[in-house]
Design a protein around this motif. Structure first.
Motif, PDB file in Angstrom:
ATOM      1  N   LEU A  83       9.195   2.712  46.967  1.00 16.07           N
ATOM      2  CA  LEU A  83       8.311   2.166  48.104  1.00 16.07           C
ATOM      3  C   LEU A  83       8.786   2.767  49.547  1.00 16.07           C
ATOM      4  CD1 LEU A  83       7.982  -1.756  47.245  1.00 16.07           C
ATOM      5  CD2 LEU A  83       6.360  -0.078  47.051  1.00 16.07           C
ATOM      6  N   ALA A  84       9.945   2.975  49.656  1.00 16.13           N
ATOM      7  CA  ALA A  84      10.388   3.483  50.783  1.00 16.13           C
ATOM      8  C   ALA A  84      10.112   4.957  50.985  1.00 16.13           C
ATOM      9  CB  ALA A  84      12.123   3.609  51.077  1.00 16.13           C
ATOM     10  N   PHE A 119       6.216   4.939  51.868  1.00 23.65           N
ATOM     11  CA  PHE A 119       6.121   4.548  53.376  1.00 23.65           C
ATOM     12  C   PHE A 119       6.091   6.073  54.125  1.00 23.65           C
ATOM     13  CE2 PHE A 119       8.086   3.443  57.591  1.00 23.65           C
ATOM     14  CZ  PHE A 119       6.823   2.694  57.848  1.00 23.65           C
ATOM     15  N   TRP A 123       2.859   6.933  56.206  1.00 26.49           N
ATOM     16  CA  TRP A 123       2.625   6.371  57.422  1.00 26.49           C
ATOM     17  C   TRP A 123       2.294   7.379  58.485  1.00 26.49           C
ATOM     18  CZ3 TRP A 123       6.377   5.467  61.871  1.00 26.49           C
ATOM     19  CH2 TRP A 123       5.864   4.542  62.921  1.00 26.49           C
TER      20      TRP A 123
END
Length: 520
Positions: A20-21, A24, A28
């Motif tokens: 998930l990191a 992102f 982003w």
């Protein structure tokens, strides 16, 4: 049993958080960072929009297997993925975020399948988590997927193919052989250098597997046939280009020797120097801001000694296995790395061209860290903790810089979009002509303001089309009624226009100034 079950859950959740990191950090503000548009990125986007809406690239080639780009060509996989996105998510329209989405997806393939690959070859949770963290937080693995360069898909495709090959080497199943063979065939669509990398690598690894009795001769032939069948359109395209054959239609695509000349710069002249350069660039940086930042390098400076240690350890493991005729996963990465270096030796060593080497660097890095950990013995835990702190601080500084201060437009503002200024000029009914100090390339404009290639052709001239001009120089005649969008740092040109003596209205933007005077 409860402890094992709880441990498995913790391991799974750790990987999930890391993934998930990774997502992102890659997603982003992808439409804003980087804040410039690479010239090939602009060309790819224009081609994809034309193909999605008109079935031709911007040079009027009908559904080419290799869309034409500035006299050369671009690998088809990225272009046609963008075409698919335009037709589905974009509903005929293209945005910079949509253009960069395949790069993001490829980057996530590297994270997920790269982690799975480390798990298969190392069979150690510590190694797997280490690999996942490195894939998530090292600069190159973040940066390469955040802009739309067609060749960057080769890293994602190669990682998947190597994972499937490692699965076959573990299981020996025919289904896994089919899967990895098809995957390497797909790699051939990702970048022209794969025409060298894939055959060289598959020859090396297949000979090694035959020597270690990990594959039968008939299975090796089957694998080669599957690769060729999967990559048949590319092989046919190469045939038309190498032998000067006429254009042919195949599965709805045009195979044309005029669509690309990607092999034109292949040369033996600087083979040794190209390899030396690319090793240096891939471990540090090559001065181009889209792939690496000089103070953080591609994988952080702390990684270099561990990569070198892992490379040496891998060579020792392979030589030992060769004598015993016992398979070692180290040669999977060594042979891929050697094939990659051989391919880049024929061409100029830009960092982005060697993107596929980084999956080998990951293995060498993890191997080097594990070797140092074992060498530390009783201090192993402290070693891992100290190393973790160094990487954590490095990652925190890089991420903080990349998402707050990183701006390639400050050094190459000619590639920064001037959309706001262009929209303002287009909205003014009294403006007759628009002149753009925009690197002299219309693709920077048409990427964001696409128009029918047929309409462009009808009004095309040497410096632009319609009322648009993509070149401004000191010899340009500056007149009221026209809009001039000029780079802020182009002081010589700004002085020329101001000396013209008209009552200019000046609108300032981050990297451009718009000059306009009411017609007399």
């Amino acid at each position: 049993m409860r402890r094992i079950h709880a441990s498995q859950h913790r391991y799974f959740y750790c990987l999930l958080i890391v993934f998930l990191a990774a997502l992102f950090l890659r997603a982003w503000r992808i439409g804003e960072i980087p804040d410039i548009v690479h010239i090939d990125e602009a060309g790819l986007g224009c081609n994809a929009w034309c193909l999605a809406n008109y079935g031709i690239d911007r040079y009027f080639n009908e559904m080419p297997i290799y869309p034409e780009n500035f006299g050369g060509g671009q690998s088809p996989l990225y272009t046609y993925l963008v075409v698919l996105l335009i037709r589905t998510l974009g509903r005929g329209n293209l945005t910079l975020t949509l253009l960069r989405l395949p790069g993001l997806l490829s980057s996530m393939l590297v994270v997920v399948f790269g982690t799975a690959l480390v798990s298969v070859v190392c069979e150690d949770r510590r190694a797997t988590l280490t690999g996942a963290l490195l894939l998530t937080f090292c600069p190159y693995f973040i940066m390469h997927g955040r802009y739309a360069l067609d060749c960057n898909l080769m890293l994602g495709c190669s990682t998947v193919a190597l994972y499937l090959l490692a699965r076959y080497l573990r299981s020996g199943r025919l289904s896994h052989l089919v899967a990895y063979s098809v995957a390497f065939g797909i790699v051939m669509y990702s970048y022209a250098l794969s025409y060298f990398v894939v055959p060289i690598f598959l020859c090396l690894i297949t000979l090694y597997m035959l020597w270690c009795r990990k594959i039968a001769f008939w299975q090796a032939l089957l694998s080669a046939a599957l690769v060729c069948v999967t990559a048949l359109p590319v092989l046919l395209f190469l045939g038309t280009m190498l032998f000067g054959l006429p254009s042919v239609r195949f599965l709805g695509f045009t195979l044309s020797p005029t669509a690309s000349s990607r092999l034109a710069d292949i040369s033996f002249t600087n083979f040794r120097n190209n390899i030396i350069d690319i090793v240096k660039y891939t471990l540090t940086h090559d001065g181009r801001p889209l792939d690496a930042v000089d103070r953080f390098y591609t994988l952080y400076p702390i990684s270099i000694p561990f990569i070198l240690t892992g490379f040496v350890a891998s060579c020792c493991q392979w030589l030992s296995s060769l004598r015993k005729r016992a398979y070692s996963h180290s040669f999977l990465f060594l042979s891929f790395y050697m094939a990659g270096l051989a391919a880049i030796g024929f061409s100029r060593g830009y960092l982005y061209r060697a993107n596929y080497l980084f999956i080998a660097y990951l293995y060498f890095l993890v191997t080097g860290i594990l070797a140092a950990y074992r060498f530390a013995k009783s201090l192993g835990k402290y070693f891992y903790a100290a190393l973790g702190v160094v990487y954590l601080l490095s990652a925190a500084m890089f991420i903080g810089y990349y998402f707050t201060s990183y701006s390639p437009a400050e050094t190459i503002p000619q590639f920064a979009p001037a959309n706001d200024a262009i929209e303002y000029a287009r909205s003014q009914p009294n403006i007759r002509e628009i002149y753009l100090d925009y690197a002299g390339v219309g693709e920077f404009y048409t990427l964001f303001f696409p128009e029918s290639p047929y309409a462009i052709a009808r009004t095309a001239r040497e410096d632009g089309y319609g009322k648009l001009h993509f070149r401004i120089g000191e010899d340009t005649t500056f007149l009221p009624g026209n809009a001039y969008i000029i780079l802020k740092n182009n002081t010589a040109l700004r002085s020329c226009i101001e000396e013209a003596g008209y009552p200019w209205q000046i609108v300032e933007y981050p990297y451009h100034c718009l000059y306009y005077a009411e017609p007399e």
